[in-house]
Design a protein around this motif. Sequence first.
Motif, mmCIF file in Angstrom:
data_model
loop_
_atom_site.group_PDB
_atom_site.id
_atom_site.type_symbol
_atom_site.label_atom_id
_atom_site.label_comp_id
_atom_site.label_asym_id
_atom_site.label_seq_id
_atom_site.Cartn_x
_atom_site.Cartn_y
_atom_site.Cartn_z
ATOM 1 N N ARG A 115 1.203 -0.760 0.063
ATOM 2 C CA ARG A 115 -0.087 0.102 -0.039
ATOM 3 C C ARG A 115 0.707 1.340 0.134
ATOM 4 O O ARG A 115 2.245 1.251 0.656
ATOM 5 N N TYR A 116 0.561 2.115 -0.815
ATOM 6 C CA TYR A 116 0.648 3.720 -0.864
ATOM 7 C C TYR A 116 0.378 4.427 -0.092
ATOM 8 O O TYR A 116 -0.999 4.814 -0.895
ATOM 9 N N GLN A 117 0.824 6.020 0.192
ATOM 10 C CA GLN A 117 -0.204 6.672 0.386
ATOM 11 C C GLN A 117 0.824 8.385 0.215
ATOM 12 O O GLN A 117 -0.297 9.213 0.266
ATOM 13 N N ASP A 118 2.150 8.320 -0.137
ATOM 14 C CA ASP A 118 2.637 9.762 -0.344
ATOM 15 C C ASP A 118 2.637 10.041 -1.218
ATOM 16 O O ASP A 118 2.592 9.220 -2.560
ATOM 17 N N VAL A 119 2.061 11.632 -1.909
ATOM 18 C CA VAL A 119 2.222 11.455 -2.661
ATOM 19 C C VAL A 119 4.046 12.220 -3.871
ATOM 20 O O VAL A 119 4.499 12.643 -2.954
ATOM 21 N N THR A 120 3.933 11.860 -4.550
ATOM 22 C CA THR A 120 5.011 12.025 -5.227
ATOM 23 C C THR A 120 5.126 12.485 -6.934
ATOM 24 O O THR A 120 4.278 12.264 -7.634
ATOM 25 N N SER A 121 6.147 12.904 -7.156
ATOM 26 C CA SER A 121 6.594 13.435 -8.757
ATOM 27 C C SER A 121 7.160 12.744 -9.896
ATOM 28 O O SER A 121 6.839 12.857 -10.196
ATOM 29 N N THR A 122 7.628 11.543 -9.065
ATOM 30 C CA THR A 122 7.953 9.997 -10.086
ATOM 31 C C THR A 122 7.862 8.725 -9.626
ATOM 32 O O THR A 122 6.903 8.756 -8.051
ATOM 33 N N TYR A 123 7.812 8.220 -10.051
ATOM 34 C CA TYR A 123 7.449 6.869 -9.286
ATOM 35 C C TYR A 123 8.186 6.162 -8.524
ATOM 36 O O TYR A 123 9.095 5.995 -8.521
ATOM 37 N N GLN A 124 7.199 5.092 -7.558
ATOM 38 C CA GLN A 124 7.478 4.201 -6.497
ATOM 39 C C GLN A 124 7.429 3.097 -7.175
ATOM 40 O O GLN A 124 6.585 2.438 -8.056
ATOM 41 N N ALA A 129 2.123 -5.434 -11.998
ATOM 42 C CA ALA A 129 2.727 -3.093 -11.309
ATOM 43 C C ALA A 129 4.411 -3.358 -11.342
ATOM 44 O O ALA A 129 4.846 -4.368 -10.978
ATOM 45 N N THR A 130 4.626 -1.935 -11.915
ATOM 46 C CA THR A 130 5.687 -1.694 -12.117
ATOM 47 C C THR A 130 6.468 -0.767 -11.278
ATOM 48 O O THR A 130 7.288 -0.384 -10.712
ATOM 49 N N GLY A 131 5.338 -0.305 -10.733
ATOM 50 C CA GLY A 131 5.430 1.424 -10.242
ATOM 51 C C GLY A 131 3.881 2.667 -9.426
ATOM 52 O O GLY A 131 2.969 1.652 -10.536
ATOM 53 N N ILE A 132 4.266 3.119 -8.908
ATOM 54 C CA ILE A 132 3.366 3.860 -8.558
ATOM 55 C C ILE A 132 3.553 5.264 -8.798
ATOM 56 O O ILE A 132 4.190 5.214 -7.910
ATOM 57 N N ARG A 133 2.324 6.288 -8.677
ATOM 58 C CA ARG A 133 2.701 7.125 -8.748
ATOM 59 C C ARG A 133 1.227 8.445 -7.962
ATOM 60 O O ARG A 133 0.155 8.320 -8.850
ATOM 61 N N ILE A 134 1.177 8.888 -7.019
ATOM 62 C CA ILE A 134 0.134 9.601 -6.165
ATOM 63 C C ILE A 134 -0.156 11.047 -6.649
ATOM 64 O O ILE A 134 1.347 11.175 -6.261
ATOM 65 N N SER A 135 -1.255 11.382 -7.697
ATOM 66 C CA SER A 135 -1.194 13.084 -7.637
ATOM 67 C C SER A 135 -2.049 13.797 -6.759
ATOM 68 O O SER A 135 -3.024 13.386 -6.479
ATOM 69 N N THR A 136 -1.927 14.847 -6.870
ATOM 70 C CA THR A 136 -3.192 15.628 -5.893
ATOM 71 C C THR A 136 -4.303 16.122 -7.397
ATOM 72 O O THR A 136 -5.027 16.876 -6.615
#
Length: 131
Positions: free
Chosen positions: A63-72, A120-127
């Motif tokens: 699980r992920y929750q941080d907003v990031t500018s790149t893929y995690q 899945a290879t990455g996740i990016r959360i945006s506002t």
Amino acid sequence: MASPKKVPSRWKTRLASVAAAAAGVLAMTGAPPAAADDLGSTCPYPHVCFYNSLDYYGNYFQRYQDVTSTYQSVPVRNGYLTVVNTRNDDVAYVRYIFNGSTQVRCMPPSSSFTVTDGRATGIRISTSPTC
């Protein structure tokens, strides 16, 4: 003549969920938007959760929750993949491999989607509230 045994209602609900998910999945499907409360039954708000199954009942593997500018990075898991976005106002971009090619799926707030035979290879959360 013996009467048939009753199937517990929780089994009926679970079987109906699995049957509906399996019937609707050919390659990739988007589940209808649901309230974050419904999606959060196993994925806590405000997270994006990854499941190795056709639904989001049970345990997520990440699980992920941080907003990031790149893929995690997402831990490698092959097979069925369901992703749930319980966030109310933020989109999530999920990068995954399907049929040998890299795809990116923008998930609106309070949504989920399923991929058969994906990774899945990455996740990016945006506002951003929209895709």
